[in-house]
Write an enzyme that holds these catalytic residues in place. Sequence first.
Site, PDB file in Angstrom:
ATOM      1  CD  GLU A 104     -12.815 -26.794  49.147  1.00 56.17           C
ATOM      2  OE1 GLU A 104     -13.880 -27.162  49.666  1.00 56.17           O
ATOM      3  OE2 GLU A 104     -11.706 -27.199  49.509  1.00 56.17           O
TER       4      GLU A 104
ATOM      5  CD  GLU B  24     -14.871 -24.313  53.578  1.00 53.98           C
ATOM      6  OE1 GLU B  24     -14.532 -23.118  53.445  1.00 53.98           O
ATOM      7  OE2 GLU B  24     -15.170 -25.044  52.627  1.00 53.98           O
TER       8      GLU B  24
END
Lengths: 562, 482
Positions: free
Chosen positions: A150, A172
């Site tokens: 990210e 995740e």
Amino acid sequence: MAEAERKLNNGNSRIDFQTDPSKYRHWKLAVDGEVATLLMDVDEKGTLFEGYELKLNSYDLGVDIELADAIERLRFEHPQVKVILLRSGKPRVFCAGANIRMLAGATHAHKVNFCKFTNETRNGIEDASEVSGLFTICVINGTAAGGGYELALATDHIMLVDDGSSAVSLPELPLLAVLPGTGGLTRVTDKRKVRRDRADVFCTTEEGIKGRRAVDWRLVDEVVPSSRLEEAVAKRAREFTARSSRPAAGKGIALTPLKRERSADAVEYSTLSVEFERASRRATITLRGPEAPPPASAEAMVDAGAQFWPLRLVRELDDAILDIRANEFDTAAIIFKSSGDPAQVLAYDQFLEANKKHWLAREIRAFWKRVLKRVDLTSRSLVALVELGSCFAGTLAELVFASDRSYMLIGQRDGDNKPPASLVLAEVNFGAYPMPNGLSRLASRFLADAGALEKANRPIGEMLEAETAENLGLVTFALDDIDWEDEIRVFLEERASFSSDALTGLEANLRFGGPETMESKIFARLSAWQNWIFQRANAVGEEGALKRYGTGQKPAFDTRRV
Amino acid sequence: MSEIVNVDYSTTIPNNVNLTEDRQVLRALERWHPGYIDWWRTMGPDGFQEALVYLRTAVSVDPKGWAKFDYIKMPQYRWGILLAPQEEDRKIPFGRHYGEPAWQEVPGEYRAMLRRLVVIQGDTEPASVEQQRHLGKTAPSLYDMRNVFQVNVEEGRHLWAMVYILQKYFGRDGREEAEQLLQRRSGDADKPRMLGAFNEATPDWLSFHMFTFFTDRDGKMQLESLAQSGFDPLSRTCRFMLTEEAHHMFVGETGIGRTIQRTCEAMKAAGIEDPSEINKVRDLGVIDLPTIQKKLHLHYSLSLDLFGSEVSTNAANAFNASLKGRFQETKIEDDHKLESSTYPVLKLVDGEIKRVDEPALTAINMRLRDDYTADCQRGLDRWNKIIDRVGVAFRFQLPHVAFHRQIGEFKEVDAAPSGELLDEAAWNSQKEKWLPSKDDGDFIQSLMRQVVEPGKFATWIAPPRVGIDNKPGDFEYVKLAA
Ligand SMILES: [Fe+2]
Ligand SMILES: [Fe+2]
């Protein structure tokens, strides 16, 4: 889940957002002419809290505070830098993302604040590119997982080493039963425009995607063999340097340490004060207008450096807001007040407007924009009180428009001979400071009739008194001396009695009317989805994925879909 | 490559997996095979592709079938796909699926984890062939030359074994991974092999023997724990690979044993009592014992790194998922789930090496490594017996696990072989006492001369006590191409 407060390291009692390169434990900043290298080399032991280690370049809030500081300093202290090379100082790993043990043991409030700040930092990287032409090239040599990828997504160009093992991933969901918390999903679809079914494969594949396929799927911009990496990085750096609008030469200004004195119930800065009324769960921030007129020239502004009033004030306001967010969870409402001469505030706005092509003026404006967005995103009830002797003009008036409620005093008060309350609009209120939804605060305020203030006579520069301001819709209520104290007391007491969670949700809904942008989506989805999932037993229950992570035991899920 | 085109794979590939019937896998293997042969020709033993080598070939898994000896050119070696026979009603012996019937297909939820385990294991097999490809040119005898080639073709077969698993059970991803196993190269800057030790050079025969003793023994431990797997095909594959691995360790252990024996005998004959008289010993054309000890330090510490972090989430996950067990899992008496037990782990606590009880699940790597160390020690004991027998005063010792580590608890500190922690200056001033220096390497290199006369051996190594396949001492194990 019982939320046992985790202890800060080194006996600290508050999270401090101020740092400088001499104190960095996790980043190495090296500037070489137009190119800066920002090397992530996280010190495993240098954690913000006790009880975990920052293995594999994983990060906690402390690491991100340094990153945010480094980006800020590159903007102000090194105006000649056009390209940042974001790299890892560790072999075979770029960044493993937010530290999972830190998350597993953090209070929900800390997790939310952590995500918010890290998102703001990543938005800041994009802002530096967009506003200042300070581009970031991310060089991934090893794995960039979760928050690591990210971080890469926030840069202008992602280079991935093609060595058969370096990969990008968003693990995740499969690994932790949560969602990426720093805009990963939104940037994958909206910024990088990865096809949705491929994004589905990517986000459910723990080990991620490497090599050519990462390029074909638009997850990275290029893959480079190890042996040609430095050459390829240098080439990209040159290309981006050529595109930058930053000044070729120009001495920067030093972001000197803030003047800040803390007592039990107050923090005193040079241009503002914060006062805590803990019993009634309020914090009052009083901003003070400038003491002297703006300097004669842009050069003089550079000479004044960090002492230049708009810069000093915005840095102090930033720190005050962050401090409340991270350390004052019981504060229900932030009350904005101001004192000073509105004409002087306007003079500074005019000075910045006149010099808006100058790099420093541009940076200061952009800083204000970001800090005002931070205010928009602060989960406290925001209230502006426009009183006698206040100076809510131009840039400072944005705080009135950022507030959930604003109250303005009509006329004089007994025994007070300060000038009457006034609100003054300036050019900056009409576009210089967009909210996360892309609109100015005034445009967001008048969604029904977006042109209302644009039409005919924009009362720019006029000292608007309370009733006029109320008629124009610029404040919620204009009150006279008789009602003032009581109305505000009742409002604040009522506010403090509501559910804090429901208020957070309500305010976030009402603040961001109108269109969506990538930025507004990121924050909205963070609050709605991620924070919801973060609370659910599948993530944080005794048998949830975050609790079980690292034990080798598989989480047990409640399989019902909601 | 034209000779490959018409190969009848169902008959050319010795197998006990009914390849003839398995069209899909057969097709995948057909596609993969030319690349493999290409790899073998470019990365296999350099300069010996045409030599006739007396090799054993496994054509079936029964005791009679897996050691057929004959002369063969290595590119024509019949790399087979052989799995240990299926055990009827095999139950999963550990982890959360303990007691359930072993899986004959990959469970979807473990697919990625399992694939990773297979790929990591698979990557080491061709890597060691690449590392050893120049050794033929300095072989100390035809006997030793044959041994390295035997190890090489069997590592090649191990690659086949892993590729078969990938192609049969992991679909498109598996085929891609199989392809990449042929793309990576040991020590290559752009496409390195996955594990550090498999990117180091094997520059000389002492290194090769150390490698087969220490690093192949890590391979053995990994195979032992995968042989426990709840995924039955993997378990069966690894069980058969272990029979071959035993020979690789035999090559290492006896190779070093013969080196030690030669050194001790030469010292005795020259009347040198003190093993630390390095130059005098070296003048005899043998490798002095302290240098062998240094090589041992190096290879043992590099191999320990292969076990990964002492406390490891990945290892815990793989055990809990019933994918990778412990050494001799079925002989261990406990609940085989380890959800509440602990295991002592050596850790660095406030600058001291301490034993700390960790949850047994996360300490799986540590446990396997402890078993490995015990296994290594048994080999050292046998070497020390050789020294005793000849009558030299010297003992080989394994260094402390904190010595010279790049991975795990001790990677940030410097420690002596005794385990004493050192500051940087102390380490730098003494490390050449403990690890081979460039001079040591040059000396060893100076002894590396090819000996190809049947029955003759280089100065630094003793002949074996028994020949391969009970052949006489002057047997021509390799017929070099004219
Ligand atoms: Fe092997
Ligand atoms: Fe082997």
